[in-house]
Design a protein around this motif. Structure first.
Motif, PDB file in Angstrom:
ATOM      1  N   MET A 269       8.209  15.627  -7.419  1.00 11.35           N
ATOM      2  CA  MET A 269       7.270  15.909  -6.535  1.00 11.35           C
ATOM      3  C   MET A 269       7.700  16.773  -5.357  1.00 11.35           C
ATOM      4  SD  MET A 269       4.188  14.651  -7.765  1.00 11.35           S
ATOM      5  CE  MET A 269       3.174  14.366  -6.419  1.00 11.35           C
ATOM      6  N   ASP A 270       6.644  17.537  -4.832  1.00 13.19           N
ATOM      7  CA  ASP A 270       7.010  18.169  -3.512  1.00 13.19           C
ATOM      8  C   ASP A 270       6.892  16.950  -2.602  1.00 13.19           C
ATOM      9  OD1 ASP A 270       7.328  20.456  -4.882  1.00 13.19           O
ATOM     10  OD2 ASP A 270       5.332  21.463  -3.895  1.00 13.19           O
ATOM     11  N   SER A 271       7.706  17.295  -1.431  1.00 13.37           N
ATOM     12  CA  SER A 271       7.479  16.464  -0.086  1.00 13.37           C
ATOM     13  C   SER A 271       6.219  16.439   0.677  1.00 13.37           C
ATOM     14  CB  SER A 271       8.537  16.277   0.709  1.00 13.37           C
ATOM     15  OG  SER A 271       9.761  15.782   0.037  1.00 13.37           O
ATOM     16  N   GLU A 272       5.751  15.569   1.330  1.00 13.57           N
ATOM     17  CA  GLU A 272       4.447  15.914   2.151  1.00 13.57           C
ATOM     18  C   GLU A 272       4.743  14.873   3.357  1.00 13.57           C
ATOM     19  OE1 GLU A 272       0.661  16.336  -0.837  1.00 13.57           O
ATOM     20  OE2 GLU A 272       2.029  14.537  -1.035  1.00 13.57           O
ATOM     21  N   GLN A 273       4.259  15.532   4.453  1.00 15.03           N
ATOM     22  CA  GLN A 273       4.680  14.841   5.846  1.00 15.03           C
ATOM     23  C   GLN A 273       3.472  13.524   6.091  1.00 15.03           C
ATOM     24  OE1 GLN A 273       4.592  17.204   9.250  1.00 15.03           O
ATOM     25  NE2 GLN A 273       5.642  15.922  10.450  1.00 15.03           N
ATOM     26  N   MET A 274       3.982  12.491   6.415  1.00 17.98           N
ATOM     27  CA  MET A 274       3.114  11.435   6.612  1.00 17.98           C
ATOM     28  C   MET A 274       3.351  10.716   7.876  1.00 17.98           C
ATOM     29  SD  MET A 274       4.193   8.538   3.786  1.00 17.98           S
ATOM     30  CE  MET A 274       3.933   7.398   4.768  1.00 17.98           C
ATOM     31  N   LEU A 275       2.276   9.885   8.418  1.00 19.58           N
ATOM     32  CA  LEU A 275       2.543   9.126   9.440  1.00 19.58           C
ATOM     33  C   LEU A 275       1.590   7.892   9.375  1.00 19.58           C
ATOM     34  CD1 LEU A 275       3.522   8.621  12.649  1.00 19.58           C
ATOM     35  CD2 LEU A 275       1.519   9.902  13.257  1.00 19.58           C
ATOM     36  N   ILE A 276       2.156   6.732   9.710  1.00 15.09           N
ATOM     37  CA  ILE A 276       1.367   5.540   9.713  1.00 15.09           C
ATOM     38  C   ILE A 276       1.825   4.859  11.030  1.00 15.09           C
ATOM     39  CG2 ILE A 276       1.100   3.091   8.576  1.00 15.09           C
ATOM     40  CD1 ILE A 276       1.633   4.539   5.889  1.00 15.09           C
ATOM     41  N   GLY A 277       0.864   4.578  11.794  1.00 18.86           N
ATOM     42  CA  GLY A 277       1.123   3.832  13.087  1.00 18.86           C
ATOM     43  C   GLY A 277       0.660   2.440  13.184  1.00 18.86           C
TER      44      GLY A 277
END
Length: 388
Positions: A269-277
């Motif tokens: 899979m291509d990488s995707e940017q993510m953020l969990i606060g």
């Protein structure tokens, strides 16, 4: 599992090219009537799969408590399966108008540029896809407006269709982005654009291809299941005491890349940017501690939460990238419920759905959807999977 296990024939007429629309009739004081069509995000069809019992619901219940055949469940009805203390997890990424049309210097050849992500703010560098790629070489200049104000130079080849562009625009960054995005259109998937009569997105798509809770800009395609949520549905959730936790995963085009290997373990899979606060972690973990339901809204949320869940089943803060590929069999660690759209054959999104609901269960749902005229794709109908 094998790629061929996720193949089926999807009729062209069952691919949704627009958001769900409903016809309403207005009766005037003089008795005359006018029928008009309006977009109703939350009135698309819903199917419900009870994972443990394998029961599948398609219809609302009549006064006798039995299914009222032909009276299909609507997306809004999914709130009936949740109550006070339960939590929905949403992806609050915001889609930007990534598809641009321009011309090549000297030849005036028409080109399409699809913005992927900004590489360097100060230098105005962007990672893009170009079409037709064979005509776009390093050193070419591309023009995007009649006044030659928005101009870009090709400075690198990254992939067969990929290029790095430097925009030759001398202004504050916010002004540059505002003017750049003003020239773009909603980045609808190719299967939508190519099958519309005019082969273009409309101005309405800039709003309709965006969730009502979108906040953090960075996606080049929408988290499609979230498109069904309306303002009134969010308010109804609040009244029922259903909580909302927000994570961010900037959806990329990897979702649409065809899988080219039969053995799914070999697909990357291509990488995707993510953020969990911290706030999302607190809400989700409290719901789990109190034995309430946690429902993941869309495949991107499942990918994000499964990337960040710990071995103790608790959601952890995360700031980085994920290339997680979920397919059967898979042991999920966080959400006990999931709502997703009906997806195209052989797609990674369909595979993730099958992993969550069970392969045989989900294939039965897809068979019913095909036979009963459910719509597929980003604007299509939805499947709620509950853990009972």
């Amino acid at each position: 599992m094998k790629l061929s296990q996720f193949d089926f024939k999807l009729p062209k007429e069952q691919v949704a090219l627009y958001p769900h629309r409903a016809e309403h009739t207005l009766t005037r004081s003089d008795g005359s009537k006018e029928t008009f069509t309006v977009t109703r995000r939350d009135e698309s069809r819903l199917m419900v799969l009870h994972k443990k019992s394998s029961e599948i619901e398609m219809y609302r219940k009549g006064g006798d408590g039995k299914p009222d055949e032909g009276n299909y469940l609507q997306f809004l009805d999914m709130l009936d399966y949740f109550g006070d203390g339960d939590v929905f997890v949403f992806n609050d990424t915001k889609v930007f108008p990534a598809r641009l049309y321009g011309t090549k210097e000297k030849t005036d050849a028409k080109i399409e540029v699809f913005l992927l992500r900004e590489l360097n703010e100060e230098m105005r560098l962007w990672d893009v896809l170009v079409e037709p790629a064979r005509k776009i070489r390093i050193g070419n200049k591309l023009f995007f407006d009649d006044t030659s104000t928005m101009v870009a130079e090709v400075i690198d080849n990254t992939t067969s269709r990929g290029r790095t562009l430097r925009f030759l625009y001398d202004s504050p960054h916010e002004e540059f982005k505002r003017n750049l995005f003003a020239l773009g259109e909603a980045p609808l998937p190719r299967y939508v654009i190519d099958n519309r009569e005019d082969h273009h997105a409309t101005k309405d798509d800039l709003e309709q291809f965006q969730t009502v809770y979108a906040k953090n800009e960075g996606a080049v395609t929408a988290p499609s299941t979230g498109l069904h949520f309306s303002e009134r549905m969010m308010k109804m959730m609040e009244i029922k005491g259903i909580g909302a936790a927000f994570v961010t995963l900037h959806c990329g085009l990897g979702t649409f890349h065809p899988i080219e290997v039969e053995d799914l373990t070999k697909h990357k899979m291509d990488s995707e940017q993510m953020l969990i606060g911290a706030d999302a972690c607190h809400k989700v973990n409290k719901a789990k501690d109190d034995e309430h339901h946690v429902c993941a809204v869309g495949a991107s949320v499942v990918k994000a939460t499964e990337t960040a869940v710990g071995t103790d089943g608790r959601l952890k803060e995360f700031d980085g990238w994920t290339n997680k590929f979920i397919f059967p069999p898979y042991d999920f660690g966080l959400a006990d419920s999931m709502v997703v759209n009906f997806y195209h054959p052989g797609s990674t999104l369909m595979m993730e759905t099958a992993a969550f609901g069970g392969y045989d269960n989900v294939m039965n749902c897809y068979d019913l959807a095909l036979k009963n005229g459910y719509m597929f794709g980003c604007f299509g109908d939805s499947l709620l999977i509950v853990n009972d």
